[in-house]
Enzyme design. Structure first.
Site, PDB file in Angstrom:
ATOM      1  N   GLN A   1      27.805  67.330  73.244  1.00 40.75           N
ATOM      2  CA  GLN A   1      27.677  67.561  74.682  1.00 40.75           C
ATOM      3  C   GLN A   1      28.486  68.801  75.053  1.00 40.75           C
ATOM      4  O   GLN A   1      29.630  68.968  74.632  1.00 40.75           O
ATOM      5  CB  GLN A   1      28.205  66.353  75.455  1.00 40.75           C
ATOM      6  CG  GLN A   1      27.373  65.098  75.280  1.00 40.75           C
ATOM      7  CD  GLN A   1      28.059  63.900  75.899  1.00 40.75           C
ATOM      8  OE1 GLN A   1      29.174  63.548  75.526  1.00 40.75           O
ATOM      9  NE2 GLN A   1      27.395  63.268  76.857  1.00 40.75           N
TER      10      GLN A   1
ATOM     11  N   ASP B   1      18.574  66.431  76.551  1.00 41.50           N
ATOM     12  CA  ASP B   1      18.971  65.814  77.825  1.00 41.50           C
ATOM     13  C   ASP B   1      19.647  66.831  78.740  1.00 41.50           C
ATOM     14  O   ASP B   1      20.660  66.530  79.388  1.00 41.50           O
ATOM     15  CB  ASP B   1      19.937  64.657  77.563  1.00 41.50           C
ATOM     16  CG  ASP B   1      19.332  63.558  76.702  1.00 41.50           C
ATOM     17  OD1 ASP B   1      18.102  63.487  76.607  1.00 41.50           O
ATOM     18  OD2 ASP B   1      20.104  62.776  76.116  1.00 41.50           O
TER      19      ASP B   1
END
Length: 443
Positions: free
Chosen positions: A239, A289
């Protein structure tokens, strides 16, 4: 050329190509296209499953079903999810007023210093920060309690930093605040910094962002925000947010948000209350995402670009984690969804998936676990995406995607996914997604 104009031009070219293709003239799929799931009964050549109600793997709304999914409803309510309050928000175009504070040149050296000055000035009047051309390295935290704030760029300045969520909170703290040089006790953003530096988790998680806004009525315009971790890591879970927004009535215009995994988090920091986000005329790039969160967010005339440079297959654009009983998560309208050459050569990209946040140990719990809601409508979808099943299993739980196609279906049934399409246009080489009325809309 502006992003909005570029999208409009691309859509016009695509419509012209579809209308003039021999196959289209004959009533069949666009030239070079492949029918998703075969052709419809009756031999019309229209792709089966792309008319309402669609299929269980690619659901499509009818005109009547699509009617509530408009910006006015996504922006129409505030307050707790359990008891929403009618509170219409009609975000006007962001105005670039003469600045109260300037970054660059003879102004502040960092954006954070200007934000701190705005916080300390206080009041309820909107304040303006102008950022001069250049690259500004480091994080920017905009705390709750900051007056209504507009941060705009002159000549598209770049805010950049390299931060990976897998590092420990202690390593994160030293990275973003080396030697205590950027955040100190008593600074407006000190509590934000401390909330991450003192985490008891093994990694930094969603603190790994370049810009983090917690203030209501925040406006950002004309900036490029890049988490420069990019392709320096493997295709695993890294991330690396460019922008995270937590509060209500957040506006983004003419922004470029660039990273790979989790580029933009449109968040609601209070999980019990609605936060609204407006994104217009912008560009967002990533591979996993990379547009995600709980907010009620509308993306208008925005380009979403899936890249294969780090992750050459199975990339995902959207991952909403909408409150399970709230009907409005993400709305994408009049926008452009594209993929790079790698995905065009091997179309394995996904438009999105639900994010079943917090259900890793329990599995998906209907009515309790977030159930991501998203409508992509009146937009242009390019090549590179899987056509028969463009929605991936849910993040966190791997819950298989399934949609109801029953007559009179409940679009908020907690036992099904809530990811939909309506009146989209497929780029030449693919097939147009139509409604049950056969519409093909571009505006």
């Amino acid at each position: 050329m502006s992003i909005a104009r570029w999208i409009t031009t691309a859509a016009t070219v695509a419509v012209t190509a579809l209308a003039s293709s021999p196959a289209a003239a004959a009533g069949g799929p666009a030239a070079g296209g492949t029918a998703a799931g075969g052709t419809a009964a009756g031999g019309t050549g229209r792709p089966a499953g792309l008319t309402a109600p669609g299929t269980v793997t690619r659901p499509v709304l009818s005109r009547a079903e699509a009617a509530p999914f408009v910006p006015a409803n996504y922006f129409g309510f505030s307050g707790p999810y359990a008891a929403p309050v009618a509170d219409p928000w009609r975000p006007a175009p962001i105005r670039e007023a003469p600045p109260d504070f300037v970054v660059g040149g003879r102004g502040f050296a960092t954006v954070q210093e200007a934000v701190n000055a705005a916080f300390r000035k206080g009041g309820t009047k909107r304040l303006y920060i102008a950022i001069r051309p250049g690259t500004y390295t480091g994080t920017v935290f905009i705390p709750a309690g900051t007056p209504p704030l507009t941060i705009y760029g002159i000549g598209n300045p770049r805010l950049a930093f390299t931060v990976d969520a897998i590092i420990t909170p202690a390593a994160w703290a030293e990275l973003v605040n080396p030697g205590g040089s950027r955040y100190a006790q008593g600074d407006p953003a000190w509590d934000m910094f401390q909330s991450c530096a003192t985490r008891t988790s093994t990694n930094a998680g969603l603190c790994a962002t370049v810009v983090w806004g917690q203030s209501t009525d925040l406006q950002l315009k004309g900036l490029t925000i890049t988490n420069t971790l990019l392709d320096t890591v493997d295709r695993g879970t890294h991330q690396a947010l460019a922008l995270r927004t937590d509060a209500d009535r957040t506006q983004l215009e003419e922004m470029h948000l660039i990273s790979r995994q989790d580029t933009f988090l449109a968040n609601a920091n209070d999980v019990e209350r609605i936060a609204r986000v407006s994104v217009r005329n912008s560009y967002i790039e990533g591979d996993t995402d990379f547009v995600f969160g709980r907010a009620a967010a509308v993306f208008d005339h925005t380009r979403f670009h899936l890249v294969s440079t780090r992750k050459p297959s199975g990339g995902v654009i959207f991952a909403p984690n909408t409150a399970p009983l709230y009907p409005y998560g993400f709305l994408v309208t009049h926008s452009l969804i594209t993929a790079d050459a790698g995905y065009k050569a091997a179309p394995t990209g996904f438009l999105g998936r639900a994010w079943d946040q917090g259900a890793g140990t329990t599995g998906y719990l209907p009515g309790v676990t977030p159930n991501g809601q998203l409508v992509i409508r009146n937009s242009l979808i390019g090549e590179g995406f899987t056509t028969t099943a463009p929605w991936a299993p849910a993040a966190t739980t791997a819950r298989p995607f399934t949609a109801s196609i029953e007559p009179g279906r409940d679009l908020n049934d907690v036992n099904h996914n809530r990811l939909w399409e309506y009146a989209n246009l497929m780029q030449p080489g693919a097939t147009p997604a139509t409604t049950s009325q056969g519409e093909l809309r571009t505006n």
